[in-house]
Design a protein around this motif. Structure first.
Motif, PDB file in Angstrom:
ATOM      1  N   GLY A 292       0.775  -1.234   0.000  1.00 26.78           N
ATOM      2  CA  GLY A 292       0.000   0.000   0.000  1.00 26.78           C
ATOM      3  C   GLY A 292       0.805   1.283   0.000  1.00 26.78           C
ATOM      4  N   VAL A 293       2.116   1.198  -0.223  1.00 26.05           N
ATOM      5  CA  VAL A 293       2.986   2.378  -0.163  1.00 26.05           C
ATOM      6  C   VAL A 293       3.735   2.515  -1.479  1.00 26.05           C
ATOM      7  CG1 VAL A 293       4.864   3.518   1.083  1.00 26.05           C
ATOM      8  CG2 VAL A 293       3.239   2.080   2.332  1.00 26.05           C
ATOM      9  N   ALA A 294       3.786   3.735  -2.002  1.00 29.67           N
ATOM     10  CA  ALA A 294       4.459   4.007  -3.266  1.00 29.67           C
ATOM     11  C   ALA A 294       5.085   5.401  -3.180  1.00 29.67           C
ATOM     12  CB  ALA A 294       3.478   3.901  -4.433  1.00 29.67           C
ATOM     13  N   GLN A 319      18.555   3.741  -3.256  1.00 28.09           N
ATOM     14  CA  GLN A 319      19.668   3.193  -2.484  1.00 28.09           C
ATOM     15  C   GLN A 319      19.461   3.409  -0.992  1.00 28.09           C
ATOM     16  OE1 GLN A 319      22.244   1.363  -3.923  1.00 28.09           O
ATOM     17  NE2 GLN A 319      22.506   0.812  -1.758  1.00 28.09           N
ATOM     18  N   ALA A 320      18.891   4.558  -0.620  1.00 28.50           N
ATOM     19  CA  ALA A 320      18.612   4.827   0.793  1.00 28.50           C
ATOM     20  C   ALA A 320      17.613   3.811   1.345  1.00 28.50           C
ATOM     21  CB  ALA A 320      18.083   6.248   0.966  1.00 28.50           C
ATOM     22  N   MET A 321      16.616   3.426   0.548  1.00 28.27           N
ATOM     23  CA  MET A 321      15.659   2.412   0.998  1.00 28.27           C
ATOM     24  C   MET A 321      16.346   1.056   1.157  1.00 28.27           C
ATOM     25  SD  MET A 321      12.000   3.241  -0.831  1.00 28.27           S
ATOM     26  CE  MET A 321      12.502   3.602  -2.496  1.00 28.27           C
ATOM     27  N   LEU A 322      17.191   0.710   0.222  1.00 29.79           N
ATOM     28  CA  LEU A 322      17.927  -0.551   0.334  1.00 29.79           C
ATOM     29  C   LEU A 322      18.835  -0.537   1.563  1.00 29.79           C
ATOM     30  CD1 LEU A 322      18.891  -1.014  -3.436  1.00 29.79           C
ATOM     31  CD2 LEU A 322      17.240  -2.398  -2.161  1.00 29.79           C
ATOM     32  N   GLY A 327      15.196  -4.199   1.595  1.00 30.49           N
ATOM     33  CA  GLY A 327      15.400  -5.321   0.696  1.00 30.49           C
ATOM     34  C   GLY A 327      14.912  -4.992  -0.704  1.00 30.49           C
ATOM     35  N   ARG A 328      15.404  -5.740  -1.669  1.00 34.34           N
ATOM     36  CA  ARG A 328      15.086  -5.412  -3.056  1.00 34.34           C
ATOM     37  C   ARG A 328      13.605  -5.606  -3.362  1.00 34.34           C
ATOM     38  NH1 ARG A 328      18.104  -4.317  -7.644  1.00 34.34           N
ATOM     39  NH2 ARG A 328      16.864  -4.494  -9.549  1.00 34.34           N
ATOM     40  N   GLU A 329      12.983  -6.677  -2.861  1.00 38.11           N
ATOM     41  CA  GLU A 329      11.585  -6.936  -3.189  1.00 38.11           C
ATOM     42  C   GLU A 329      10.684  -5.807  -2.703  1.00 38.11           C
ATOM     43  OE1 GLU A 329       8.031 -10.269  -2.528  1.00 38.11           O
ATOM     44  OE2 GLU A 329      10.029 -10.607  -1.693  1.00 38.11           O
ATOM     45  N   LEU A 330      10.827  -5.390  -1.443  1.00 40.41           N
ATOM     46  CA  LEU A 330       9.991  -4.313  -0.918  1.00 40.41           C
ATOM     47  C   LEU A 330      10.318  -2.996  -1.612  1.00 40.41           C
ATOM     48  CD1 LEU A 330       7.947  -3.033   0.973  1.00 40.41           C
ATOM     49  CD2 LEU A 330       9.712  -3.002   2.771  1.00 40.41           C
ATOM     50  N   THR A 331      11.589  -2.729  -1.867  1.00 34.41           N
ATOM     51  CA  THR A 331      11.968  -1.487  -2.543  1.00 34.41           C
ATOM     52  C   THR A 331      11.350  -1.419  -3.929  1.00 34.41           C
ATOM     53  OG1 THR A 331      14.039  -1.373  -1.284  1.00 34.41           O
ATOM     54  CG2 THR A 331      13.912  -0.084  -3.308  1.00 34.41           C
ATOM     55  N   GLU A 332      11.339  -2.541  -4.652  1.00 35.74           N
ATOM     56  CA  GLU A 332      10.691  -2.555  -5.970  1.00 35.74           C
ATOM     57  C   GLU A 332       9.185  -2.319  -5.847  1.00 35.74           C
ATOM     58  OE1 GLU A 332      11.588  -6.069  -8.167  1.00 35.74           O
ATOM     59  OE2 GLU A 332      13.653  -5.427  -8.619  1.00 35.74           O
ATOM     60  N   PHE A 336       7.759   0.909  -7.888  1.00 30.15           N
ATOM     61  CA  PHE A 336       6.901   0.863  -9.083  1.00 30.15           C
ATOM     62  C   PHE A 336       5.836  -0.220  -9.053  1.00 30.15           C
ATOM     63  CE2 PHE A 336      10.058  -2.273 -10.225  1.00 30.15           C
ATOM     64  CZ  PHE A 336       9.465  -3.130 -11.143  1.00 30.15           C
ATOM     65  N   ARG A 337       6.085  -1.332  -8.407  1.00 24.31           N
ATOM     66  CA  ARG A 337       5.137  -2.442  -8.515  1.00 24.31           C
ATOM     67  C   ARG A 337       3.798  -2.143  -7.848  1.00 24.31           C
ATOM     68  NH1 ARG A 337       7.672  -6.505 -10.976  1.00 24.31           N
ATOM     69  NH2 ARG A 337       9.936  -6.727 -10.665  1.00 24.31           N
ATOM     70  N   ASN A 338       3.810  -1.413  -6.729  1.00 21.08           N
ATOM     71  CA  ASN A 338       2.545  -1.139  -6.040  1.00 21.08           C
ATOM     72  C   ASN A 338       1.643  -0.220  -6.851  1.00 21.08           C
ATOM     73  OD1 ASN A 338       3.166  -2.819  -3.930  1.00 21.08           O
ATOM     74  ND2 ASN A 338       3.838  -1.184  -2.547  1.00 21.08           N
ATOM     75  N   TRP A 339       2.233   0.743  -7.584  1.00 21.43           N
ATOM     76  CA  TRP A 339       1.399   1.562  -8.457  1.00 21.43           C
ATOM     77  C   TRP A 339       0.750   0.693  -9.536  1.00 21.43           C
ATOM     78  CZ3 TRP A 339      -1.185   5.544  -7.634  1.00 21.43           C
ATOM     79  CH2 TRP A 339      -0.693   6.666  -6.957  1.00 21.43           C
ATOM     80  N   LEU A 340       1.519  -0.189 -10.144  1.00 23.79           N
ATOM     81  CA  LEU A 340       0.935  -1.051 -11.172  1.00 23.79           C
ATOM     82  C   LEU A 340      -0.169  -1.924 -10.578  1.00 23.79           C
ATOM     83  CD1 LEU A 340       4.097  -2.162 -13.197  1.00 23.79           C
ATOM     84  CD2 LEU A 340       2.519  -0.281 -13.660  1.00 23.79           C
ATOM     85  N   GLY A 341       0.027  -2.385  -9.353  1.00 21.83           N
ATOM     86  CA  GLY A 341      -0.992  -3.214  -8.717  1.00 21.83           C
ATOM     87  C   GLY A 341      -2.284  -2.478  -8.461  1.00 21.83           C
TER      88      GLY A 341
END
Length: 349
Positions: A292-294, A319-322, A327-332, A336-341
């Motif tokens: 729910g966060v983007a 990079q700051a989020m990583l 982690g890469r999955e949550l950062t992705e 961008f993935r949550n907007w597409l969802g």
């Protein structure tokens, strides 16, 4: 690079101001502002919501920009609604700028999640036509016309009243509970947007209007460019109660980068580093969950942090989020993935 899909920008205003140099501004940049194609490419920006926004008439009694830059406490008065006769021509001109960008072959105006994925595959910027403040929409017939032109996201208000509802003023510290809810026309607008699958953007809407949308809408609740009120008590930010309502609808919040909405004391002083942005993201994730966060920059519409001055710096935020341990999955997901969802849940595939 991790791609970034963005919830809000005001670049089209700059296109209008550029006049005959607009194509050069988009394709090459002019060293000003936050967005242009070279900096978008450099930062991994793959698309987002391009806002149609109507400026308020100048107030001879107040320098609004100067007032917004002052340190809190402050409470700016709401400007009056922009008349349709002024709002519509400007909105059409801004829409024309986005269509001109599409004609360069570097951008696609997307009306479905499938079209966004196709634009990404073709290495074109995926643009969503969004109206911020519904003054250009005279009635529900006009809403259908705008939908036919490509409108897929609508904020009923900016920070002023419209015939549909009431925006929050720029104030700090302040609750978003600043006025009445949606008008009857606003409630009808919500229902028709649901039928057309136009996203209703809750950023800038006051608390009673937010509650009306939450009660009436059958779509995911979306705030395209907002922050957490618990971290920074600006009128523009969302309370935990509002965040829980968005979570309950399987909706989404895009984090606004504007320093005045991020800073816990509402300061407009230059902001360095990403610690405060991460504090907001942590709070949003704690209520909205990982889906729910983007991101919702407000590029070219607000003062940006020093280390995120334009789109070319987006990978520094990634990079700051990583580094923060997402982690890469949550950062992705956030990038961008949550907007597409949420677009798929709102529009269908």
């Amino acid at each position: 690079m991790i791609p970034v899909f963005d919830g809000h920008n005001d670049f089209l205003q700059r296109m209008i101001e550029a006049g005959p140099a607009r194509d050069r501004l988009w394709l090459d940049g002019d060293g000003t502002g936050c967005l242009d194609l070279p900096r978008i490419r450099a930062g991994g920006f793959i698309g987002g919501f391009f806002a149609i926004w109507i400026p308020s008439a100048p107030d001879p009694a107040a320098d609004t920009h100067a007032l917004m830059k002052q340190n809190p406490p402050f409470a700016l008065p709401l400007p009056p609604e922009v008349p349709l006769a002024d709002a519509l021509p400007h909105a059409l001109a801004l829409t024309g700028q986005l269509m001109a960008m599409e004609r360069t072959g570097t951008l696609s105006i997307c009306k479905s999640a499938a079209e966004i994925r196709a634009a990404m595959a073709a290495d074109r910027i995926a643009a969503i036509l969004h109206i911020e403040g519904a003054e250009p929409i005279a009635d529900l017939d006009a809403l259908h016309l705008w939908h036919a032109m490509g409108l897929r996201s609508l904020g009923p208000v900016w920070s002023r009243p419209t015939r549909y509802g009431h925006g929050v003023p720029f104030a700090f510290p302040s609750s978003p509970d600043t006025g009445p809810g949606l008008t009857d026309a606003g409630k009808a607008l919500v229902r028709e947007c649901n039928r057309l699958r136009i996203i209703l953007d809750l950023s800038h809407l006051n608390e009673k209007g937010f509650d009306d949308v939450a009660r009436l809408s059958d779509a995911p609740l979306v705030a395209s460019h907002s922050c957490a009120h618990a971290v920074s008590p600006s009128s523009r930010n969302l309370t935990d109660r509002q965040l829980r309502a968005i979570a309950d609808s399987a909706g989404l919040v895009g984090l606004n980068y504007a320093i005045g909405f991020l800073h816990p004391q509402g300061s407009r002083a230059p902001m360095h580093g990403f610690e405060i942005m991460l504090r907001h993201l942590d709070h949003l994730l704690g209520i909205l969950g990982e889906d729910g966060v983007a991101l919702g920059s407000d590029f070219d519409g607000a003062e940006m942090p020093a280390d995120l001055a334009d789109a070319s710096a987006l990978q520094a935020l990634i990079q700051a989020m990583l580094d923060h341990g997402y982690g890469r999955e949550l950062t992705e997901k956030i990038a961008f993935r949550n907007w597409l969802g949420v677009l798929e849940r709102s529009w269908g595939g």
